[in-house]
Write a protein that holds these residues in place. Structure first.
Motif, PDB file in Angstrom:
ATOM      1  N   GLY A 253      -0.588  -3.261  11.510  1.00 23.58           N
ATOM      2  CA  GLY A 253      -0.931  -3.051  10.102  1.00 23.58           C
ATOM      3  C   GLY A 253      -0.257  -1.862   9.451  1.00 23.58           C
ATOM      4  O   GLY A 253       0.549  -2.009   8.527  1.00 23.58           O
TER       5      GLY A 253
ATOM      6  N   ILE B 140       3.273  -1.725   6.926  1.00 24.79           N
ATOM      7  CA  ILE B 140       3.251  -1.092   5.605  1.00 24.79           C
ATOM      8  C   ILE B 140       4.245   0.063   5.559  1.00 24.79           C
ATOM      9  O   ILE B 140       5.008   0.208   4.603  1.00 24.79           O
ATOM     10  CB  ILE B 140       1.820  -0.636   5.259  1.00 24.79           C
TER      11      ILE B 140
ATOM     12  N   GLU C  49       1.863 -10.572   4.298  1.00 25.52           N
ATOM     13  CA  GLU C  49       0.409 -10.650   4.478  1.00 25.52           C
ATOM     14  C   GLU C  49      -0.229  -9.290   4.752  1.00 25.52           C
ATOM     15  O   GLU C  49      -1.365  -9.048   4.351  1.00 25.52           O
ATOM     16  CB  GLU C  49       0.051 -11.643   5.579  1.00 25.52           C
ATOM     17  N   LEU C  50       0.453  -8.396   5.427  1.00 25.32           N
ATOM     18  CA  LEU C  50      -0.078  -7.050   5.638  1.00 25.32           C
ATOM     19  C   LEU C  50       0.354  -6.118   4.516  1.00 25.32           C
ATOM     20  O   LEU C  50      -0.416  -5.269   4.072  1.00 25.32           O
ATOM     21  CB  LEU C  50       0.379  -6.493   6.989  1.00 25.32           C
TER      22      LEU C  50
ATOM     23  N   ARG D 270       5.275  -6.824  -1.224  1.00 25.26           N
ATOM     24  CA  ARG D 270       4.229  -7.429  -2.047  1.00 25.26           C
ATOM     25  C   ARG D 270       3.895  -8.844  -1.582  1.00 25.26           C
ATOM     26  O   ARG D 270       2.798  -9.331  -1.815  1.00 25.26           O
ATOM     27  CB  ARG D 270       4.651  -7.443  -3.510  1.00 25.26           C
TER      28      ARG D 270
ATOM     29  N   GLU E 137       0.798  -6.770   1.444  1.00 28.12           N
ATOM     30  CA  GLU E 137       0.036  -6.966   0.204  1.00 28.12           C
ATOM     31  C   GLU E 137      -1.309  -6.236   0.227  1.00 28.12           C
ATOM     32  O   GLU E 137      -1.961  -6.107  -0.796  1.00 28.12           O
ATOM     33  CB  GLU E 137      -0.155  -8.452  -0.093  1.00 28.12           C
ATOM     34  N   THR E 138      -1.718  -5.738   1.402  1.00 30.16           N
ATOM     35  CA  THR E 138      -2.959  -4.968   1.473  1.00 30.16           C
ATOM     36  C   THR E 138      -2.765  -3.552   0.929  1.00 30.16           C
ATOM     37  O   THR E 138      -3.728  -2.805   0.823  1.00 30.16           O
ATOM     38  CB  THR E 138      -3.493  -4.882   2.914  1.00 30.16           C
ATOM     39  N   SER E 139      -1.516  -3.198   0.619  1.00 26.13           N
ATOM     40  CA  SER E 139      -1.210  -1.870   0.080  1.00 26.13           C
ATOM     41  C   SER E 139      -0.397  -2.011  -1.206  1.00 26.13           C
ATOM     42  O   SER E 139       0.734  -1.541  -1.292  1.00 26.13           O
ATOM     43  CB  SER E 139      -0.440  -1.072   1.133  1.00 26.13           C
TER      44      SER E 139
END
Length: 177
Positions: A117, A121, A151-152, A148, A154-156
């Motif tokens: 994760g 990022i 899948e990971l 963007r 987009e969590t940021s």
């Protein structure tokens, strides 16, 4: 803890971290390449490695050790150490090349691995940020847009948006920014 100190609620003193690394060295059987690779990456982020071109050499040793055991997340952390060391010496073009190389590891990450994760990022962030610093605006924008969609990543969204907005602004694409 040296690499991402903000991830801890309270900073850990260098003395404590150095004691932990020393304890790990004491437990090292001496013939385990995985242990050697983890210790090499720890050394690359240690404050003692922060000075001058020596930091680059320590980071390159960590990259070689991580490559030897073919551990993608650990290799990514080692490449990040070398990228940071190069950037710190003003060698931003080389840093951008390494940040791009880190992105090639994405397909090798098991997305359920807890190490993935933050690493994913950071891979996108550093690829976009070093591209910006090197003046490679379209590359920076491409990396931000990839983040963007990941899948990971987009969590940021704040990280991807930050680099995208900067690149778009510098490209003169104000309405998109």
């Amino acid at each position: 803890a040296w690499r991402c100190p903000a991830e801890f609620p309270a900073g850990l003193a260098d003395k404590v971290l150095l004691e932990l690394v020393e304890r790990a060295r004491e437990l090292d059987p001496g013939d385990d390449p995985e242990v050697a690779a983890h210790l090499a990456v720890a050394a690359a982020w240690a404050p003692a490695a922060a000075a001058g071109s020596e930091r680059i050499e320590v980071a390159r040793a960590a990259v070689a050790a991580a490559r030897a055991i073919d551990d993608a997340p650990l290799l990514s952390a080692a490449l990040d150490a070398e990228t940071s060391a190069l950037w710190g010496r003003g060698r931003v073009g080389e840093a951008a090349r390494l940040a791009n190389e880190r992105l090639t590891l994405l397909d090798r990450f098991a997305r359920h691995d807890p190490r993935a994760g933050g690493e994913v990022i950071d891979m996108f962030h550093m690829a976009a940020d070093t591209a910006l610093a090197a003046g490679h605006l379209r590359t920076a924008l491409d990396h931000a847009m990839l983040m963007r969609k990941d899948e990971l990543g987009e969590t940021s969204p704040h990280a991807a948006s930050r680099e995208a907005v900067i690149a778009l602004t510098l490209l003169g694409r104000f309405p998109e920014a």
